[in-house]
Design an enzyme around this catalytic site. Structure first.
Site, short mmCIF file in Angstrom:
data_model
loop_
_atom_site.label_atom_id
_atom_site.label_comp_id
_atom_site.label_asym_id
_atom_site.label_seq_id
_atom_site.Cartn_x
_atom_site.Cartn_y
_atom_site.Cartn_z
N CYS A 118 0.82 -1.22 0.00
CA CYS A 118 0.00 0.00 0.00
C CYS A 118 0.85 1.27 0.00
O CYS A 118 0.35 2.34 -0.31
CB CYS A 118 -0.94 0.01 1.19
N HIS A 260 -3.74 6.88 2.98
CA HIS A 260 -4.09 5.55 2.44
C HIS A 260 -5.50 5.21 2.92
O HIS A 260 -5.85 5.47 4.06
CB HIS A 260 -3.07 4.54 2.96
N ASN A 290 -10.16 -0.66 -0.31
CA ASN A 290 -8.70 -0.53 -0.22
C ASN A 290 -8.09 -1.04 -1.53
O ASN A 290 -8.11 -2.23 -1.80
CB ASN A 290 -8.21 -1.34 0.98
#
Ligand code: UT7
Length: 333
Positions: A118, A260, A290
């Site tokens: 990520c 994020h 996500n």
């Protein structure tokens, strides 16, 4: 040595056409649409076609064409492609090199994939900025593109409800004379001791994939959500504070935080720990879930397109992911 300021020249994104809602998930795995929304903030996510046209480098091609247009550049102006992904099209060659061909680039620009989960986009952004600052390159394409739907276990409700597919990119380059755009400060770090909190141990050199693994579904990503949650909030807050302090700025100077997008509760807790209002946090997790390396560039692009982030605004990128990797960037857009 002459150094250069760095400017974001253009951004782009691609979201796959197919949308999977929380209600859709109720017929795939034992879950509850309301639970997903309340515990994560996610309402729906986009899922790539498996028929082709939406693989990670295809999405990156679409997003990059928009970014090139915004930047008024052509593909051969790109000197470096850094491609953040943990779901590359294939193991070899790297996705950056595949994208180079799809873009029709003929200048032999450097191509590298970044396996920082990520945090992949921010790792790429900070590394490329350093190369632009020192004059080694002029323009870089930073990509975050993921097809996580291929790598999650659709029988595991601890993970499959969280992730989505998508791509975001940024073209960065030397700021022109007189431009106020700049990178104030950046940080990259990792704590490898937390590697087991989010991993995919089957299918590599140590344990090659077998028919038994596939049968048992042992080859998918697996995550210890609670452990990740705790480290994520602490690390995101610490890195945000680090770049603000290093830049000699105060919290009030920051116009926008692009965090994020892993869980709305992580974003809210991080905002509280930093001491910044939710009105300054760019949030789109409800639409995409996500998307790993793609969350920050997608959120950044959307906020530019809808007019929230304007030239001259001070923007903070902040990401955290498997590894455990993390990074932050403080810039004047
Ligand atoms: O991008 C990388 C970074 N990602 C992260 O850092 C993710 C961080 N972790 C999280 O976002 C959260 O920990 C999760 C969303 C993964 C889980 O949320 P949680 O609040 O920690 O839930 P939990 O695992 O403690 O589960 C609470 C309850 C349990 O039931 P009991 O034991 O209280 O009866 C679970 O069985 O919710 C149940 N549950 C679910 N129910 C419906 C867990 N998953 C689900 C589900 N649907 N999908």
């Amino acid at each position: 040595m002459k150094t250069y300021e760095v400017k974001v020249l253009g951004t782009g994104m691609y979201a796959p056409k197919k949308i999977l809602t929380n209600v859709d998930l109720e017929s795939i795995v034992e879950t509850d649409a309301q639970w997903i929304f309340e515990r994560t903030g996610i309402q729906e996510r986009h899922i790539c076609s498996t028929e082709g046209g939406e693989f990670p480098t295809d999405m990156a091609l679409n997003a990059t064409l928009d970014a090139l247009k915004a930047a008024n550049l052509v593909p051969n102006d790109i000197d470096l492609i850094l491609f953040g992904t943990c779901t590359p099209d294939v193991k070899l060659p790297n996705s950056a090199s595949i994208l180079q061909v799809k873009l029709g680039i003929t200048n032999n620009c450097a191509c590298l994939d970044i396996a920082a989960a990520c945090s992949g986009f921010i790792y790429g952004f900070n590394m490329a900025s350093a190369m632009i600052k020192t004059g080694m390159i002029k323009n870089a394409l930073i990509v975050g593109s993921e097809m996580l739907s291929r790598e999650v276990n659709w029988k595991d409700r601890n993970t499959c409800i969280l992730f989505g597919d998508g791509c975001g990119v940024a073209l960065i380059g030397r700021a022109e004379e007189g431009s106020e755009s700049k990178i104030y400060s950046s940080v990259l770090n990792a704590d490898g001791t937390g590697g087991e909190f989010f991993d995919q141990p089957i299918g590599g050199a140590v344990t090659p994939l077998t028919a038994e693994h596939i049968e048992a579904g042992a080859h998918y990503m697996q995550m210890k959500g609670k452990e990740m949650f705790k480290v994520a909030t602490r690390t995101l807050a610490e890195n945000a504070q680090k770049v603000i302090t290093e830049a000699g700025l105060s919290l009030e100077d920051v116009d926008w935080v692009v965090p994020h997008q892993a869980n709305i509760r992580i974003i809210e807790t991080t905002a509280k720990l930093i001491g910044i209002g939710m009105d300054k946090m760019i949030v789109n997790i409800h639409k995409y879930g996500n998307t790993s390396a793609a969350t920050v560039p997608i959120a950044f692009h959307e906020a530019i397109m809808d007019g929230r982030i304007k030239r001259g605004d001070v923007v903070l990128f902040d990401a955290f992911g498997a590894g455990l990797t993390a990074g932050a960037t403080l810039l004047k857009y």
